[in-house]
Motif scaffolding. Structure first.
Motif, PDB file in Angstrom:
ATOM      1  N   VAL A 215      50.704  44.213  36.030  1.00 11.96           N
ATOM      2  CA  VAL A 215      50.845  42.757  35.929  1.00 11.96           C
ATOM      3  C   VAL A 215      49.555  42.031  36.281  1.00 11.96           C
ATOM      4  CG1 VAL A 215      52.073  40.741  36.824  1.00 11.96           C
ATOM      5  CG2 VAL A 215      53.322  42.859  36.380  1.00 11.96           C
ATOM      6  N   ASN A 216      48.939  42.424  37.406  1.00  6.24           N
ATOM      7  CA  ASN A 216      47.807  41.677  37.956  1.00  6.24           C
ATOM      8  C   ASN A 216      46.465  42.389  37.877  1.00  6.24           C
ATOM      9  OD1 ASN A 216      49.489  39.563  38.826  1.00  6.24           O
ATOM     10  ND2 ASN A 216      49.957  40.626  40.728  1.00  6.24           N
ATOM     11  N   GLY A 217      46.480  43.685  37.620  1.00  3.45           N
ATOM     12  CA  GLY A 217      45.245  44.436  37.648  1.00  3.45           C
ATOM     13  C   GLY A 217      44.788  44.797  39.040  1.00  3.45           C
ATOM     14  N   THR A 218      45.641  44.629  40.058  1.00  4.58           N
ATOM     15  CA  THR A 218      45.302  44.959  41.432  1.00  4.58           C
ATOM     16  C   THR A 218      46.556  45.351  42.174  1.00  4.58           C
ATOM     17  OG1 THR A 218      44.376  44.122  43.517  1.00  4.58           O
ATOM     18  CG2 THR A 218      45.492  42.532  42.112  1.00  4.58           C
ATOM     19  N   VAL A 219      46.416  46.205  43.207  1.00  2.03           N
ATOM     20  CA  VAL A 219      47.555  46.596  44.017  1.00  2.03           C
ATOM     21  C   VAL A 219      47.726  45.700  45.230  1.00  2.03           C
ATOM     22  CG1 VAL A 219      47.458  49.012  43.317  1.00  2.03           C
ATOM     23  CG2 VAL A 219      46.216  48.267  45.362  1.00  2.03           C
ATOM     24  N   VAL A 220      46.768  44.803  45.455  1.00  2.34           N
ATOM     25  CA  VAL A 220      46.810  43.941  46.628  1.00  2.34           C
ATOM     26  C   VAL A 220      47.362  42.574  46.234  1.00  2.34           C
ATOM     27  CG1 VAL A 220      45.484  42.872  48.482  1.00  2.34           C
ATOM     28  CG2 VAL A 220      44.863  45.129  47.642  1.00  2.34           C
ATOM     29  N   GLU A 221      48.382  42.123  46.916  1.00  2.00           N
ATOM     30  CA  GLU A 221      49.017  40.845  46.620  1.00  2.00           C
ATOM     31  C   GLU A 221      48.021  39.691  46.752  1.00  2.00           C
ATOM     32  OE1 GLU A 221      53.651  41.038  47.821  1.00  2.00           O
ATOM     33  OE2 GLU A 221      52.242  40.881  49.467  1.00  2.00           O
ATOM     34  N   GLY A 222      48.126  38.746  45.829  1.00  2.00           N
ATOM     35  CA  GLY A 222      47.330  37.518  45.942  1.00  2.00           C
ATOM     36  C   GLY A 222      45.901  37.658  45.447  1.00  2.00           C
ATOM     37  N   GLU A 223      45.538  38.822  44.893  1.00  2.00           N
ATOM     38  CA  GLU A 223      44.196  39.016  44.390  1.00  2.00           C
ATOM     39  C   GLU A 223      44.244  39.333  42.904  1.00  2.00           C
ATOM     40  OE1 GLU A 223      41.947  41.847  46.537  1.00  2.00           O
ATOM     41  OE2 GLU A 223      42.251  40.913  48.494  1.00  2.00           O
ATOM     42  N   GLN A 224      43.204  38.954  42.189  1.00  2.00           N
ATOM     43  CA  GLN A 224      43.083  39.255  40.782  1.00  2.00           C
ATOM     44  C   GLN A 224      41.890  40.174  40.574  1.00  2.00           C
ATOM     45  OE1 GLN A 224      45.290  38.227  38.463  1.00  2.00           O
ATOM     46  NE2 GLN A 224      46.487  37.252  40.079  1.00  2.00           N
ATOM     47  N   SER A 225      41.919  40.960  39.522  1.00  2.00           N
ATOM     48  CA  SER A 225      40.797  41.834  39.233  1.00  2.00           C
ATOM     49  C   SER A 225      39.587  41.013  38.806  1.00  2.00           C
ATOM     50  CB  SER A 225      41.181  42.820  38.131  1.00  2.00           C
ATOM     51  OG  SER A 225      41.584  42.134  36.969  1.00  2.00           O
ATOM     52  N   LEU A 226      38.397  41.535  39.086  1.00  2.00           N
ATOM     53  CA  LEU A 226      37.167  40.845  38.707  1.00  2.00           C
ATOM     54  C   LEU A 226      36.845  41.058  37.236  1.00  2.00           C
ATOM     55  CD1 LEU A 226      34.999  41.768  41.826  1.00  2.00           C
ATOM     56  CD2 LEU A 226      36.256  39.663  41.412  1.00  2.00           C
TER      57      LEU A 226
END
Length: 226
Positions: A215-226
């Protein structure tokens, strides 16, 4: 805390707050840990809890919930948003306890979960009837005891990762889940990974990581991939 060193920075590092493994904990230790984590995050998740531990936790968090099937003890923020989709499938109804541990863990960590129970290989049409819906998920958790064939079958039908969970369900030669574990480890289906016997929590955790990446490209909540 003297008896424990809570990792309150875990969520900032990994995207997941610390979870309480309740089994075997002293009553005083359990209540103090729940109290501290609840104060830190406004919610708390415990696994492998007993009804007696539920009563102890309820004394400090009155609205805490307990599910005797999964043995999940939790209080969740009521405004929590959930993303994506994970499918949780079981071979039979005897596997539901482990499946619910997986499903409720994933939900606690912000994942939408769809449940497909009692779709084992002894009645393969039950699984095939749901194939399209299951395939639309970002990850599938396959929970099975006996010979553990469900994970291989699902792995050959869906285009997404499959997290296989062997359960200790079965007759003597299943060796309390070892038979299912070995079947899943030796699967010839691609995209199947395996967690430990009865480890629904571990499956729900890794499925959430996969779902967040989808969904977000990251496993950490609240962060987006660069």
């Amino acid at each position: 805390m003297g008896f424990a060193k809570l990792d309150t920075g875990r969520k900032s590092r990994t995207g997941f707050a610390e979870v309480v493994f309740c089994q075997g904990k002293a009553d005083e230790h359990l209540t103090q840990i729940f109290k501290r984590l609840y104060a830190e995050y406004g919610e708390v998740l415990g696994t492998r809890a007993t009804p007696e531990q539920y009563e102890l936790a309820k004394a400090i968090i009155p609205d805490i919930d307990y599910d005797p099937v999964s043995r999940i003890l939790k209080y969740e923020r009521p405004d929590k948003a959930r993303i994506g989709s994970v499918a949780v499938c079981t071979a039979g109804t005897a596997d539901i306890g482990v499946a619910e541990e997986a499903a409720q863990t994933a939900e606690f960590f912000g994942t939408n979960v769809k449940r497909y129970y009692d779709v084992g290989v002894s009645g393969l049409h039950r699984l095939l009837d749901q194939q399209e819906e299951i395939s639309s998920s970002n990850c599938v958790i396959a929970v099975a005891g006996m010979e553990g064939a469900l994970a291989s079958v699902i792995g050959g039908l869906v285009p997404v990762p499959v997290v296989a969970v062997p359960t200790s369900v079965g007759y003597g030669a299943s060796f309390n889940g070892v038979s299912a574990l070995l079947t899943m480890l030796n699967s010839c289906a691609n995209g199947v990974s395996v967690v430990n016997i009865d480890n629904g929590y571990g499956a729900g955790y890794i499925a959430t990581q996969i779902n967040r990446l989808a969904v977000n490209g990251t496993v950490v909540e609240g962060e987006q991939s660069l």
